[in-house]
Design a protein around this motif. Structure first.
Motif, PDB file in Angstrom:
ATOM      1  N   SER A   1      -4.855  -0.788  -2.991  1.00 12.01           N
ATOM      2  CA  SER A   1      -3.712  -0.066  -2.585  1.00 12.01           C
ATOM      3  C   SER A   1      -3.499   1.116  -2.172  1.00 12.01           C
ATOM      4  O   SER A   1      -1.629   1.039  -1.684  1.00 12.01           O
ATOM      5  CB  SER A   1      -2.066   0.091  -3.970  1.00 12.01           C
ATOM      6  OG  SER A   1      -2.801  -1.077  -5.210  1.00 12.01           O
TER       7      SER A   1
ATOM      8  N   LYS B   1       0.800  -0.954  -0.178  1.00 16.65           N
ATOM      9  CA  LYS B   1       0.061   0.220   0.207  1.00 16.65           C
ATOM     10  C   LYS B   1       0.780   1.253   0.316  1.00 16.65           C
ATOM     11  O   LYS B   1       1.720   1.414  -0.180  1.00 16.65           O
ATOM     12  CB  LYS B   1      -0.753  -0.324   1.060  1.00 16.65           C
ATOM     13  CG  LYS B   1      -1.757  -1.149   1.171  1.00 16.65           C
ATOM     14  CD  LYS B   1      -3.094  -1.241   1.847  1.00 16.65           C
ATOM     15  CE  LYS B   1      -4.327  -1.993   2.583  1.00 16.65           C
ATOM     16  NZ  LYS B   1      -4.987  -2.243   1.682  1.00 16.65           N
TER      17      LYS B   1
ATOM     18  N   GLU C   1      -3.781   3.459   1.911  1.00 17.94           N
ATOM     19  CA  GLU C   1      -4.119   3.351   2.931  1.00 17.94           C
ATOM     20  C   GLU C   1      -5.120   3.971   3.716  1.00 17.94           C
ATOM     21  O   GLU C   1      -5.286   5.508   2.808  1.00 17.94           O
ATOM     22  CB  GLU C   1      -2.366   3.647   3.913  1.00 17.94           C
ATOM     23  CG  GLU C   1      -1.337   2.924   4.140  1.00 17.94           C
ATOM     24  CD  GLU C   1      -0.013   3.634   4.537  1.00 17.94           C
ATOM     25  OE1 GLU C   1       0.372   4.090   4.619  1.00 17.94           O
ATOM     26  OE2 GLU C   1       0.856   2.251   4.017  1.00 17.94           O
TER      27      GLU C   1
END
Length: 432
Positions: free
Chosen positions: A213, A5, A215
């Motif tokens: 991907s 991420k 956060e």
């Protein structure tokens, strides 16, 4: 396998990097025949783009785990068929956008190597090599691509901010007279320039595409989308004012490097090459970001069994490698098919085609937004629901109005390309 991420910085740079690219290089030349009235087109586009940015930001909150962005929003709200049409149209716009950026990158390189622009075969060969080099980087993983995106975005913003701000002090008011230099009425000129400048805002939805991907997508995607759009708006509006103010309209129409020519007036001959390098970095970064996005749409479709299964495969880096490679093959073919045209001719046609085609998924996304709002209205206050609804209606009307500024050829080609996906949809549904 743990999903890799990226944070708010990469997400914001993805929005800025994907939006600021090809439009910076040729747009002032494209708008020069319209004169100062094109600034109004920029402002209208900016207001519309901010409405669309807010819609996409809110969509990511209504459906935070939505890899595929436009496709997934429409798929959730309106089902398989409209989800597929939105994805197919957006996918086509990615082909044309990446082809356009590649053409612009080659054009930017011609400042340092003039022979490039004189030989179409050399131009297309260099473009294809760059395209596949960045495809390889993106196959290595989103973090690697993200590093390239942050680095190129920071480097591109430095000269753009300098031109946008300092150029105002070198501007001449007579360059904006007459305010409308075109043969069209003021309303027609504003409508056309709004459609042309809308192309430069394509990409503000980029952070919604690889949501899995990113956060904390519910917080970071809306913030990155809004912040990126505001920065892009500042650069576009003020750089156009500066360039039109510094360079006489007649000279601007013939310019091959408007930012470079503006820098020469301000700081001397050497500055032209420094700005030219900035433009190379800008287009390179934009191409990198759009290649990151180009694999997500076919991957998401394939994962829902609406596209061939092999496109849903992930490599060891959790990257949709097959989808990336397949899309770059299509873009390479598009570049080869168009190599007989000049760089400027390719750019103008691909601008209008990209814009026309992408407005369909924009419209479908806005409709999906209103549908999802209605389904979740009990979770919102009356005031927020009302304002959100007005934002959606504004984004819808803006997107619909922008279509009217496209020429007949672009609308016809766009319609044919979008319709070509319908047999694919029914073929895939039948095979399930």
């Amino acid at each position: 396998m743990q999903h890799r991420k990226v944070g708010i910085l990469v997400a914001t740079c993805l929005v800025i990097g994907n939006t600021i690219g090809a439009g910076i290089f040729f747009m002032p030349v494209t708008l020069a025949p319209f004169g100062g009235i094109s600034i109004i087109g920029w402002v209208v586009s900016a207001v519309g783009a901010l409405c669309i940015a807010k819609v996409f930001g809110h969509l990511s909150q209504l459906s935070p785990i939505s890899n595929g962005g436009i496709y997934t929003f429409t798929h959730v709200a309106m089902g398989d068929f409209f989800g597929f049409i939105a994805a197919w149209a957006y996918y086509i716009s990615i082909w044309t956008t990446n082809a356009t950026i590649t053409v612009s990158l080659v054009g930017a390189l011609s400042l340092f190597f003039p022979s490039i622009s004189l030989n179409p075969l050399v131009s297309v060969s260099i473009g294809i090599v760059i395209l596949w080099g960045l495809t390889w980087i993106n196959c290595m993983g989103i973090k690697e691509s993200g590093y390239v995106q942050v680095f190129t975005t920071i480097l591109k913003l430095i000269p753009l901010f300098l031109i946008s701000i300092l150029g105002l002090f070198y501007s001449k008011t007579e360059h904006f007279i007459p305010f409308n230099r075109s043969i069209f009425t003021n309303f027609e000129a504003i409508t056309i320039t709004t459609t042309l400048t809308l192309y430069a805002f394509l990409g503000i939805e980029s952070a919604t595409i690889p949501s899995e991907s990113i956060e904390n997508p519910k917080k970071n995607i809306p913030l990155a989308t809004l912040l990126g759009t505001l920065i892009v708006t500042f650069v576009y509006v003020f750089s156009t004012i500066s360039i039109m103010g510094v360079i006489a309209p007649v000279d601007l129409e013939k310019s091959l490097s408007p930012f470079g020519d503006t820098a020469v007036v301000m700081w001397g001959e050497t500055a032209k090459y420094l700005v030219g390098l900035g433009i190379v970095i800008a287009t390179f970064g934009a191409l990198n970001g759009w290649i990151l996005v180009q694999g997500q749409i076919p991957y998401s479709l394939a994962r829902d069994r609406l596209f061939p299964k092999f496109l849903s495969a992930l490599n060891k880096k959790n990257t949709p490698q097959n989808a990336l490679i397949f899309t770059s093959c299509v873009i390479s073919l598009l570049l080869v098919m168009n190599y007989t045209k000049g760089l400027a001719e390719q750019f103008k046609f691909l601008i209008l085609l990209s814009t026309t085609v992408v407005l369909i998924p924009y419209l479908l996304s806005v409709i999906s937004y209103i549908i999802l709002l209605a389904k979740q209205k009990h979770t919102l206050t009356k005031k927020k629901l009302y304002l959100s609804f007005l934002m959606g209606v504004g984004a819808f009307l803006y997107s619909f109005w922008a279509i009217t500024g496209s020429d007949f050829v672009s609308i016809a080609w766009g319609g044919v390309l979008i319709a070509s996906g319908i047999p694919i949809f029914f073929l895939m549904k039948r095979s399930i």
